[in-house]
Design a protein around this motif. Sequence first.
Motif, PDB file in Angstrom:
ATOM      1  N   SER A 295       5.689   1.501  -2.640  1.00 21.60           N
ATOM      2  CA  SER A 295       5.297   0.244  -1.924  1.00 21.60           C
ATOM      3  C   SER A 295       3.667   0.169  -1.975  1.00 21.60           C
ATOM      4  N   PRO A 296       3.266  -1.078  -2.238  1.00 23.25           N
ATOM      5  CA  PRO A 296       1.776  -1.432  -2.250  1.00 23.25           C
ATOM      6  C   PRO A 296       1.334  -1.383  -0.818  1.00 23.25           C
ATOM      7  N   SER A 297       2.203  -1.781   0.247  1.00 24.27           N
ATOM      8  CA  SER A 297       1.713  -1.852   1.492  1.00 24.27           C
ATOM      9  C   SER A 297       2.316  -0.999   2.668  1.00 24.27           C
ATOM     10  N   THR A 298       3.433  -0.382   2.158  1.00 17.84           N
ATOM     11  CA  THR A 298       4.051   0.584   3.408  1.00 17.84           C
ATOM     12  C   THR A 298       3.986   1.934   3.158  1.00 17.84           C
ATOM     13  N   SER A 299       3.982   2.305   1.664  1.00 20.74           N
ATOM     14  CA  SER A 299       4.367   3.717   1.629  1.00 20.74           C
ATOM     15  C   SER A 299       3.083   4.682   1.381  1.00 20.74           C
ATOM     16  N   ARG A 300       2.035   4.056   1.271  1.00 20.81           N
ATOM     17  CA  ARG A 300       0.626   4.962   1.328  1.00 20.81           C
ATOM     18  C   ARG A 300       0.649   6.002   0.562  1.00 20.81           C
ATOM     19  N   ASN A 301       0.846   5.656  -0.743  1.00 23.71           N
ATOM     20  CA  ASN A 301       0.851   6.429  -2.030  1.00 23.71           C
ATOM     21  C   ASN A 301       2.073   7.508  -2.122  1.00 23.71           C
ATOM     22  N   LYS A 302       3.025   7.463  -1.255  1.00 19.17           N
ATOM     23  CA  LYS A 302       3.982   8.339  -1.095  1.00 19.17           C
ATOM     24  C   LYS A 302       5.379   7.553  -1.619  1.00 19.17           C
ATOM     25  N   PHE A 303       6.207   8.213  -2.265  1.00 23.18           N
ATOM     26  CA  PHE A 303       7.544   7.554  -2.578  1.00 23.18           C
ATOM     27  C   PHE A 303       8.426   7.051  -1.567  1.00 23.18           C
ATOM     28  N   ILE A 304       9.112   6.205  -1.504  1.00 21.88           N
ATOM     29  CA  ILE A 304      10.182   5.839  -0.322  1.00 21.88           C
ATOM     30  C   ILE A 304      11.551   6.072  -0.988  1.00 21.88           C
ATOM     31  N   THR A 305      12.153   6.748  -0.510  1.00 22.95           N
ATOM     32  CA  THR A 305      13.342   7.163  -1.007  1.00 22.95           C
ATOM     33  C   THR A 305      14.754   6.823  -0.374  1.00 22.95           C
ATOM     34  N   LEU A 306      15.670   6.031  -0.987  1.00 24.75           N
ATOM     35  CA  LEU A 306      17.032   5.677  -0.480  1.00 24.75           C
ATOM     36  C   LEU A 306      18.068   6.257  -1.215  1.00 24.75           C
ATOM     37  N   LYS A 307      19.218   6.731  -0.387  1.00 25.88           N
ATOM     38  CA  LYS A 307      20.273   7.360  -1.072  1.00 25.88           C
ATOM     39  C   LYS A 307      21.636   6.609  -0.509  1.00 25.88           C
TER      40      LYS A 307
ATOM     41  N   LYS B  23      16.604  -6.902   3.780  1.00 22.40           N
ATOM     42  CA  LYS B  23      16.053  -5.647   4.234  1.00 22.40           C
ATOM     43  C   LYS B  23      15.621  -4.861   3.108  1.00 22.40           C
ATOM     44  N   TYR B  24      15.793  -5.128   1.872  1.00 18.18           N
ATOM     45  CA  TYR B  24      14.856  -4.553   0.661  1.00 18.18           C
ATOM     46  C   TYR B  24      13.722  -5.074   0.252  1.00 18.18           C
ATOM     47  N   LYS B  25      13.196  -6.174   1.016  1.00 15.53           N
ATOM     48  CA  LYS B  25      12.000  -7.011   0.585  1.00 15.53           C
ATOM     49  C   LYS B  25      10.797  -6.180   0.044  1.00 15.53           C
ATOM     50  N   ASP B  26      10.890  -4.925   0.720  1.00 14.65           N
ATOM     51  CA  ASP B  26       9.551  -4.030   0.355  1.00 14.65           C
ATOM     52  C   ASP B  26       9.644  -3.624  -1.232  1.00 14.65           C
ATOM     53  N   MET B  27      10.511  -3.620  -1.728  1.00 15.47           N
ATOM     54  CA  MET B  27      10.780  -3.500  -3.076  1.00 15.47           C
ATOM     55  C   MET B  27      10.171  -4.496  -4.089  1.00 15.47           C
ATOM     56  N   ALA B  28      10.025  -5.534  -3.302  1.00 14.83           N
ATOM     57  CA  ALA B  28       9.588  -6.719  -4.443  1.00 14.83           C
ATOM     58  C   ALA B  28       8.326  -6.323  -4.968  1.00 14.83           C
ATOM     59  N   GLY B  29       8.157  -6.865  -6.380  1.00 11.59           N
ATOM     60  CA  GLY B  29       6.873  -6.476  -6.878  1.00 11.59           C
ATOM     61  C   GLY B  29       6.838  -4.965  -7.447  1.00 11.59           C
ATOM     62  N   CYS B  30       7.845  -4.268  -7.236  1.00 14.17           N
ATOM     63  CA  CYS B  30       7.726  -2.566  -7.382  1.00 14.17           C
ATOM     64  C   CYS B  30       8.609  -2.204  -8.938  1.00 14.17           C
ATOM     65  N   GLU B  31       8.210  -1.349  -9.384  1.00 14.74           N
ATOM     66  CA  GLU B  31       8.966  -0.548 -10.213  1.00 14.74           C
ATOM     67  C   GLU B  31       9.726   0.561  -9.356  1.00 14.74           C
ATOM     68  N   ILE B  32      11.253   0.296  -9.575  1.00 16.87           N
ATOM     69  CA  ILE B  32      11.947   1.038  -8.846  1.00 16.87           C
ATOM     70  C   ILE B  32      12.553   2.011  -9.939  1.00 16.87           C
ATOM     71  N   GLU B  33      12.906   3.536  -9.419  1.00 16.93           N
ATOM     72  CA  GLU B  33      13.705   4.518 -10.239  1.00 16.93           C
ATOM     73  C   GLU B  33      15.059   4.655  -9.640  1.00 16.93           C
TER      74      GLU B  33
ATOM     75  N   LEU C 152      -7.277 -10.223   6.682  1.00 14.67           N
ATOM     76  CA  LEU C 152      -5.834 -10.892   7.211  1.00 14.67           C
ATOM     77  C   LEU C 152      -5.293 -12.062   6.069  1.00 14.67           C
ATOM     78  N   TYR C 153      -6.272 -12.772   5.679  1.00 16.63           N
ATOM     79  CA  TYR C 153      -5.895 -13.969   4.888  1.00 16.63           C
ATOM     80  C   TYR C 153      -5.248 -13.106   3.339  1.00 16.63           C
ATOM     81  N   LYS C 154      -6.105 -12.320   2.996  1.00 13.42           N
ATOM     82  CA  LYS C 154      -5.701 -11.638   1.631  1.00 13.42           C
ATOM     83  C   LYS C 154      -4.188 -11.032   1.821  1.00 13.42           C
ATOM     84  N   LYS C 155      -4.023 -10.346   2.842  1.00 12.26           N
ATOM     85  CA  LYS C 155      -2.683  -9.691   3.245  1.00 12.26           C
ATOM     86  C   LYS C 155      -1.582 -10.735   3.276  1.00 12.26           C
ATOM     87  N   ILE C 156      -1.992 -12.019   4.027  1.00 15.09           N
ATOM     88  CA  ILE C 156      -0.875 -12.854   3.905  1.00 15.09           C
ATOM     89  C   ILE C 156      -0.707 -13.557   2.669  1.00 15.09           C
ATOM     90  N   ALA C 157      -1.435 -13.895   1.821  1.00 13.28           N
ATOM     91  CA  ALA C 157      -1.456 -14.439   0.590  1.00 13.28           C
ATOM     92  C   ALA C 157      -0.709 -13.426  -0.201  1.00 13.28           C
TER      93      ALA C 157
END
Length: 414
Positions: free
Chosen positions: A85-97, A112-122, A191-196
């Motif tokens: 995630s560009p906003s929550t994972s801090r350069n680490k992979f998030i894993t769901l099983k 509930k999966y909105k953080d996947m938006a704009g991401c490539e998922i494997e 903050l404006y940039k984050k919101i946009a």
Amino acid sequence: MGKTTTKASSRLGTLNLYNQSISVPTLVNFELTTDLTIGANNKGTGVIDKKGLVFNKTYKFLAKLAGSKKGIESTKIVWVIKYMSPSTSRNKFITLKAITVGPEFTLELKDKYKDMAGCEIEISCHMQARPKKSVSNKYFVHNRFRYFDGKKVLTQAQQRMSKPWLIDQAQSSLCGMACLYYILIQRSSSLYKKIAVELHRTGIYELSNGYSIRPKSSMYDIKPEDSDYKNMKMDEVDWIVLASTRSSESNLRYDGIETGSFDQLGAVNWMGMLTRMCKEVASYSSTKSHDLGLLDVGKTIINKRNFSIDKLFEMDKKYKSGKKIIMMIQPKMISNNKGDRDINSIHWIVYEGGLQLFDGDGRNVLTDSLHIGRVKFNIFTWGEEPNNSPRDLPRRGISVTNFSTNYYGYIEVY
């Protein structure tokens, strides 16, 4: 005879073991059986040609297993989704099983999966009994505003961080939201940039104080090429930020498109609402509204003193003390056309100082409101470039001869 029987039994046992081993299914591959959807390629070109997954749709994946049909139906498959995630994972992979019984896996893309938006998922899978043998495929999950180019939105947001006067509601009724984000950038451009960026990516932005920006869901399906959107003449980032924020506050279900009077009414920025949002959204600590009501109009008539001009003196003093001033006026004030108050025509601007007062003969006056014929001051409105401003702030000077008939009130923010 005994030896022969034993040998036959031994051979039969070996044969049974062999047959059992080949009946256990073997994972070969898996495929997505649901069609992908076209969206922006996010390269800054505005081209809509990238295939990906979209929200509020269910995707089915089918593992291909070789072996007996009965064994396939009862086989346990472990499915793993990894993304960064560009906003929550801090350069680490998030894993769901997830573990399914049988070869089919269903992924329902909800909030509930909105953080996947704009991401490539494997997505990978393996048989629970054979964890070392897995297969994987990669998929792109579209931004929530999937038809709006992510690179263009980011570039426009970055431009406004250093030049907040670029914000322009254009042909929309979102002048109050433009003023709101103009002063927000002055307080916190990050903050404006984050919101946009996050609104474009996930469709939702939740501020640390609990305030949530969540537009009407139909806005996610708008395309920049749609005629109703193009008629508003707004840049992508301005429409996403301003219209989304207003939509989340709308009791009339404002959907970001203004095709008639009802839509425009839904976008109107009422004084009480905007006063509150200067704290909740722009994160200022204190706000106060000052409405020029009938009482002040009556005082003007009885005492023959222009209380609208007195309010202008108040605004200028507060502006010089460091407060932000948002004025509610008629658009006629800016175009300098004469006319009476029209409650159906209001416009929000930000007062930017530079106050000058002139009598009927064009001479400078200071505080004598009775003899003021014309006032001049600087404002922010409609994304207009500043005039000779070394600080890169809007210093558009307007000259008004009918201030009292075009002024409604103001909000002080600090």
